[in-house]
Design a protein around this motif. Sequence first.
Motif, short mmCIF file in Angstrom:
data_model
loop_
_atom_site.label_atom_id
_atom_site.label_comp_id
_atom_site.label_asym_id
_atom_site.label_seq_id
_atom_site.Cartn_x
_atom_site.Cartn_y
_atom_site.Cartn_z
N THR A 1 6.42 7.27 9.81
CA THR A 1 6.17 8.06 11.00
C THR A 1 6.83 7.34 12.16
O THR A 1 6.43 6.22 12.51
CB THR A 1 4.66 8.21 11.26
N VAL A 2 7.86 7.93 12.73
CA VAL A 2 8.66 7.27 13.75
C VAL A 2 8.34 7.85 15.12
O VAL A 2 8.37 9.06 15.32
CB VAL A 2 10.17 7.41 13.46
N ARG A 3 8.02 6.98 16.05
CA ARG A 3 7.72 7.38 17.43
C ARG A 3 8.81 6.82 18.35
O ARG A 3 8.85 5.61 18.59
CB ARG A 3 6.37 6.84 17.87
N TYR A 4 9.68 7.66 18.85
CA TYR A 4 10.71 7.23 19.79
C TYR A 4 10.13 7.21 21.19
O TYR A 4 9.42 8.14 21.60
CB TYR A 4 11.91 8.18 19.73
N ALA A 5 10.46 6.16 21.95
CA ALA A 5 9.82 6.00 23.25
C ALA A 5 10.77 5.39 24.26
O ALA A 5 11.53 4.47 23.94
CB ALA A 5 8.57 5.13 23.12
N ARG A 6 10.71 5.91 25.49
CA ARG A 6 11.31 5.22 26.62
C ARG A 6 10.34 4.15 27.11
O ARG A 6 9.21 4.05 26.61
CB ARG A 6 11.63 6.21 27.73
N ALA A 7 10.76 3.38 28.08
CA ALA A 7 9.95 2.24 28.53
C ALA A 7 8.56 2.66 28.96
O ALA A 7 7.56 2.04 28.58
CB ALA A 7 10.66 1.52 29.66
N GLY B 1 0.82 -1.20 0.00
CA GLY B 1 0.00 0.00 0.00
C GLY B 1 0.85 1.25 0.00
O GLY B 1 2.08 1.21 0.10
N THR B 2 0.20 2.38 -0.09
CA THR B 2 0.91 3.66 -0.19
C THR B 2 0.94 4.41 1.12
O THR B 2 1.61 5.43 1.23
CB THR B 2 0.23 4.53 -1.26
N GLU B 3 0.22 3.95 2.13
CA GLU B 3 0.18 4.65 3.41
C GLU B 3 1.54 4.56 4.10
O GLU B 3 2.18 3.51 4.12
CB GLU B 3 -0.89 4.01 4.31
N SER B 4 1.98 5.68 4.67
CA SER B 4 3.25 5.69 5.39
C SER B 4 3.12 4.86 6.65
O SER B 4 2.20 5.04 7.45
CB SER B 4 3.62 7.13 5.75
N PRO B 5 4.04 3.90 6.88
CA PRO B 5 3.93 3.05 8.07
C PRO B 5 4.26 3.83 9.34
O PRO B 5 4.98 4.84 9.31
CB PRO B 5 4.95 1.95 7.81
N VAL B 6 3.76 3.33 10.45
CA VAL B 6 4.05 3.90 11.76
C VAL B 6 5.02 2.95 12.46
O VAL B 6 4.73 1.76 12.63
CB VAL B 6 2.77 4.09 12.60
N LEU B 7 6.16 3.48 12.85
CA LEU B 7 7.21 2.70 13.48
C LEU B 7 7.44 3.20 14.90
O LEU B 7 7.75 4.37 15.11
CB LEU B 7 8.50 2.81 12.68
N ALA B 8 7.28 2.32 15.87
CA ALA B 8 7.64 2.63 17.25
C ALA B 8 9.07 2.16 17.50
O ALA B 8 9.46 1.08 17.04
CB ALA B 8 6.69 1.94 18.23
N VAL B 9 9.85 2.97 18.21
CA VAL B 9 11.25 2.63 18.50
C VAL B 9 11.45 2.74 20.01
O VAL B 9 11.36 3.82 20.58
CB VAL B 9 12.22 3.59 17.78
N LEU B 10 11.73 1.60 20.64
CA LEU B 10 12.05 1.59 22.07
C LEU B 10 13.54 1.86 22.20
O LEU B 10 14.37 1.05 21.80
CB LEU B 10 11.69 0.22 22.68
N CYS B 11 13.88 3.03 22.75
CA CYS B 11 15.28 3.45 22.69
C CYS B 11 15.83 3.98 24.00
O CYS B 11 17.00 4.37 24.06
CB CYS B 11 15.46 4.52 21.61
N GLY B 12 15.07 4.02 25.06
CA GLY B 12 15.60 4.57 26.28
C GLY B 12 15.98 6.03 26.09
O GLY B 12 15.32 6.77 25.37
N ASP C 1 1.91 4.08 24.60
CA ASP C 1 1.38 5.11 23.71
C ASP C 1 2.00 5.01 22.32
O ASP C 1 1.31 5.21 21.31
CB ASP C 1 1.65 6.50 24.30
N ALA C 2 3.29 4.70 22.25
CA ALA C 2 3.95 4.59 20.95
C ALA C 2 3.44 3.40 20.16
O ALA C 2 3.42 3.41 18.92
CB ALA C 2 5.45 4.50 21.14
N LEU C 3 3.02 2.34 20.84
CA LEU C 3 2.59 1.12 20.16
C LEU C 3 1.18 1.22 19.58
O LEU C 3 0.85 0.49 18.64
CB LEU C 3 2.65 -0.07 21.13
#
Length: 325
Positions: free
Chosen positions: A29-35, A3-14, A40-42
């Motif tokens: 669309t990247v969502r950086y997240a601590r623990a 598909g053409t929709e931009s994916p949403v990526l969650a990144v667990l990075c501390g 919310d990022a997921l």
Amino acid sequence: MSGTESPVLAVLCGDRRPPDMEPIERAATVRYARADELPDALRGADALFVYDFLSRAVPGAWHAADRLRWLHIASAGVDPVMFPELRDSDVVLTNSRGVFDSAIAEYVLGVVIAFAKDFAGSLRLQQQRAWRHRETERVAGTSALVVGTGPIGRAIARLLGAVGMRVTGAGRRARDGDPDFGRVVASEDLTRHLPDFDVVVAVAPLTEQTRGMFDARAFAAMRPGARFVNVGRGELVVTEDLVSALRGGHLSGAALDVFEQEPLPPESPLWAMENVLVSAHMSGDFVGWRNALVEVFADNFARWCGGRPLRNVVDKRLGYVPSTP
């Protein structure tokens, strides 16, 4: 993904974001997240990159993974994310197999030589300004059992073999004619084979079958004066039993990069043992390793976006990527 929709990526990075993410940020669309931010990022995320691979936050946040299709962890071991809900889901799990192979093999070769040549003793004598001639051991002609026959174990076997050691592997299935080990014995028969080796290297993945596999029975079965190296997972070892085997003199030394509890507590007797080398879970961490981890993920991300087969797909029943030598 299609598909053409931009994916949403969650990144667990501390607190440390992964480097070199700009190309991925342009494609998703990247969502950086601590623990604590991971739930919310997921929510609504298509993929999860577990860059903080020591974190145990994923199981507790899993309830929010309402659209997840792919999880990639920035390590070879997947035990931090191997929980029942993931195992039973349709989410594809991949790891970073291949990044640390050579570096960990070099570490193992280094500690084997360090013990044989008594580098620690030389350093102690140097600090005392004491000139004391000693004889040391040859490495060539000694034997090693590498417990774990994946890519890291194979890299270890090749380096140890290059200095003249006789190397055998221990894995799920016994066989002869292996390209790197020659002979592989079955891990379920480990205690029967342990007496045959001067050095035992633990590099097996952590599963229910391997947890605590190096216990009092296993250490008692090892050849008197043998040495033990753990570059796999700390939970492969019952630490109290290892300490007893070292204190009693049955084992002559141990090099330990991973521990049941990390950081290793200050009160641990392992710190003060002259026949023990302790390192801080760093045997594979060469200069540039973080960039290399992102390169592996970026390659798989491009494959996933293009609908192509992913690399390093973990068999969730086994807990690791099956090897096909």
